[in-house]
Scaffold this motif. Sequence first.
Motif, PDB file in Angstrom:
ATOM      1  N   ASP A 135       0.804  -1.227   0.000  1.00 62.64           N
ATOM      2  CA  ASP A 135       0.000   0.000   0.000  1.00 62.64           C
ATOM      3  C   ASP A 135       0.837   1.278   0.000  1.00 62.64           C
ATOM      4  OD1 ASP A 135       0.933  -0.326   2.554  1.00 62.64           O
ATOM      5  OD2 ASP A 135      -0.973   0.062   3.556  1.00 62.64           O
ATOM      6  N   VAL A 136       2.170   1.152   0.151  1.00 63.14           N
ATOM      7  CA  VAL A 136       3.029   2.334   0.044  1.00 63.14           C
ATOM      8  C   VAL A 136       3.892   2.251  -1.213  1.00 63.14           C
ATOM      9  CG1 VAL A 136       3.012   2.831   2.505  1.00 63.14           C
ATOM     10  CG2 VAL A 136       4.784   1.316   1.568  1.00 63.14           C
ATOM     11  N   MET A 137       3.455   1.477  -2.182  1.00 67.84           N
ATOM     12  CA  MET A 137       4.090   1.318  -3.495  1.00 67.84           C
ATOM     13  C   MET A 137       5.401   0.553  -3.438  1.00 67.84           C
ATOM     14  SD  MET A 137       1.775   2.698  -5.276  1.00 67.84           S
ATOM     15  CE  MET A 137       0.356   3.068  -4.259  1.00 67.84           C
ATOM     16  N   GLY A 138       5.678  -0.098  -2.308  1.00 69.23           N
ATOM     17  CA  GLY A 138       6.911  -0.863  -2.186  1.00 69.23           C
ATOM     18  C   GLY A 138       6.848  -2.167  -2.960  1.00 69.23           C
ATOM     19  N   CYS A 139       7.965  -2.526  -3.592  1.00 67.60           N
ATOM     20  CA  CYS A 139       8.069  -3.789  -4.319  1.00 67.60           C
ATOM     21  C   CYS A 139       8.652  -4.855  -3.391  1.00 67.60           C
ATOM     22  CB  CYS A 139       8.956  -3.609  -5.545  1.00 67.60           C
ATOM     23  SG  CYS A 139       8.341  -2.396  -6.727  1.00 67.60           S
ATOM     24  N   SER A 140       9.006  -5.975  -3.982  1.00 64.71           N
ATOM     25  CA  SER A 140       9.509  -7.096  -3.193  1.00 64.71           C
ATOM     26  C   SER A 140      10.969  -6.927  -2.790  1.00 64.71           C
ATOM     27  CB  SER A 140       9.337  -8.401  -3.981  1.00 64.71           C
ATOM     28  OG  SER A 140       9.948  -8.301  -5.262  1.00 64.71           O
ATOM     29  N   LEU A 141      11.636  -5.870  -3.277  1.00 66.64           N
ATOM     30  CA  LEU A 141      13.012  -5.587  -2.881  1.00 66.64           C
ATOM     31  C   LEU A 141      13.065  -4.258  -2.129  1.00 66.64           C
ATOM     32  CD1 LEU A 141      14.981  -6.529  -6.136  1.00 66.64           C
ATOM     33  CD2 LEU A 141      14.918  -7.803  -3.984  1.00 66.64           C
ATOM     34  N   PRO A 142      13.897  -4.152  -1.105  1.00 67.26           N
ATOM     35  CA  PRO A 142      13.976  -2.903  -0.331  1.00 67.26           C
ATOM     36  C   PRO A 142      14.509  -1.755  -1.180  1.00 67.26           C
ATOM     37  CG  PRO A 142      15.718  -4.430   0.325  1.00 67.26           C
ATOM     38  CD  PRO A 142      14.785  -5.196  -0.549  1.00 67.26           C
ATOM     39  N   GLY A 143      13.902  -0.574  -0.997  1.00 71.31           N
ATOM     40  CA  GLY A 143      14.341   0.604  -1.720  1.00 71.31           C
ATOM     41  C   GLY A 143      13.858   0.687  -3.148  1.00 71.31           C
ATOM     42  N   VAL A 144      12.988  -0.241  -3.534  1.00 71.46           N
ATOM     43  CA  VAL A 144      12.445  -0.257  -4.900  1.00 71.46           C
ATOM     44  C   VAL A 144      10.930  -0.098  -4.821  1.00 71.46           C
ATOM     45  CG1 VAL A 144      12.257  -1.514  -7.069  1.00 71.46           C
ATOM     46  CG2 VAL A 144      14.306  -1.776  -5.650  1.00 71.46           C
ATOM     47  N   PHE A 145      10.405   0.845  -5.584  1.00 74.20           N
ATOM     48  CA  PHE A 145       8.985   1.160  -5.559  1.00 74.20           C
ATOM     49  C   PHE A 145       8.453   1.187  -6.993  1.00 74.20           C
ATOM     50  CE2 PHE A 145      11.320   3.046  -2.108  1.00 74.20           C
ATOM     51  CZ  PHE A 145      10.591   2.695  -0.980  1.00 74.20           C
ATOM     52  N   ALA A 146       7.147   1.085  -7.137  1.00 75.35           N
ATOM     53  CA  ALA A 146       6.527   1.142  -8.463  1.00 75.35           C
ATOM     54  C   ALA A 146       5.299   2.035  -8.401  1.00 75.35           C
ATOM     55  CB  ALA A 146       6.147  -0.253  -8.955  1.00 75.35           C
ATOM     56  N   ALA A 147       4.995   2.687  -9.512  1.00 74.01           N
ATOM     57  CA  ALA A 147       3.864   3.614  -9.552  1.00 74.01           C
ATOM     58  C   ALA A 147       3.280   3.672 -10.958  1.00 74.01           C
ATOM     59  CB  ALA A 147       4.323   5.016  -9.122  1.00 74.01           C
TER      60      ALA A 147
END
Length: 308
Positions: free
Chosen positions: A260-272
């Motif tokens: 819910d905070v746009m975080g992916c399965s790896l730390p420090g990686v996000f998607a939007a």
Amino acid sequence: MEYDLVIIGGGPAGLTAGLYGARGGLKTLMVEMGMPGGQAANTDIIENYPGFPDGISGPELMQKFMEQAMRFDLEIAMGLVKEVDLKSDPKRVITDEGQYLAKTIIIASGARPRKLGVPGEEKFTGAGVSYCAVCDGAFFRNKKVVVVGGGDSALEEGIFLTKYASEVLIMHRREEFRAANVYQNRARENPKISFRLNSVIEEIVGQNKVEKIRYKNVQTGEISEEAVDGVFIFIGTEPNTEFLGGQVTMDERGYIITNDVMGCSLPGVFAAGDVRQKTLRQVSTAVGDGAVAAMSAERYLIESEQRG
């Protein structure tokens, strides 16, 4: 050069993330392969983005997004992202123009139009087959075109094409459209628009350009032909995620799965934006995604510093 945040993609989600990241004091770079704005920049009129009661053209709205983000010193680099290393520290983004290092990354690479996959489609792309009415509509002045699809985009773009074409035929594989009633009503009221329901294109035919389509009635199996000058295809999208090499978790269609905070399965990686798994892909939802992703990246950096 190392950045606090590198954003891959310059559509509404990427530009919003860039605005929030740069304004928040992060050294922020946005990498875009073409003109910023994504699919929204190819949309004639956007009527449902808040703040513009009379609507606004897609290119104009995206230009405003870019100007606002650059006002806060967002850096923009042109280039096609070939691959990424999301597990290294710092993370690496490799493009055909160079390499960038990042403490955090937001993937906002969007989606591309889905293809029909029928004979003649590839051959006549750019010679009568198109996926963008705004880009190519003017080439079909006083000509007959077929629009394939049953969602908002298909009907909206079909209506737009009546500005140029003498006749617009909208073809849909089902009995009913998925599009919002406002688009359905406008299409049915337009004298230039006719419909072929329960029908699918089997082949696009011509010599040097599109001359006709061969299509099938899915209920009867009957094969028919129709002379047309252009074929506009709006049957959904596919995510631009090939460059990721499967480094983050995706669904069966290739859309990135986020929390819910746009975080992916790896730390420090996000998607939007359109690249992530979601139920609604609109400019307004992309803007929300981009804002949340940028704030999450900033929070991640703060927490990383605290951990030492």
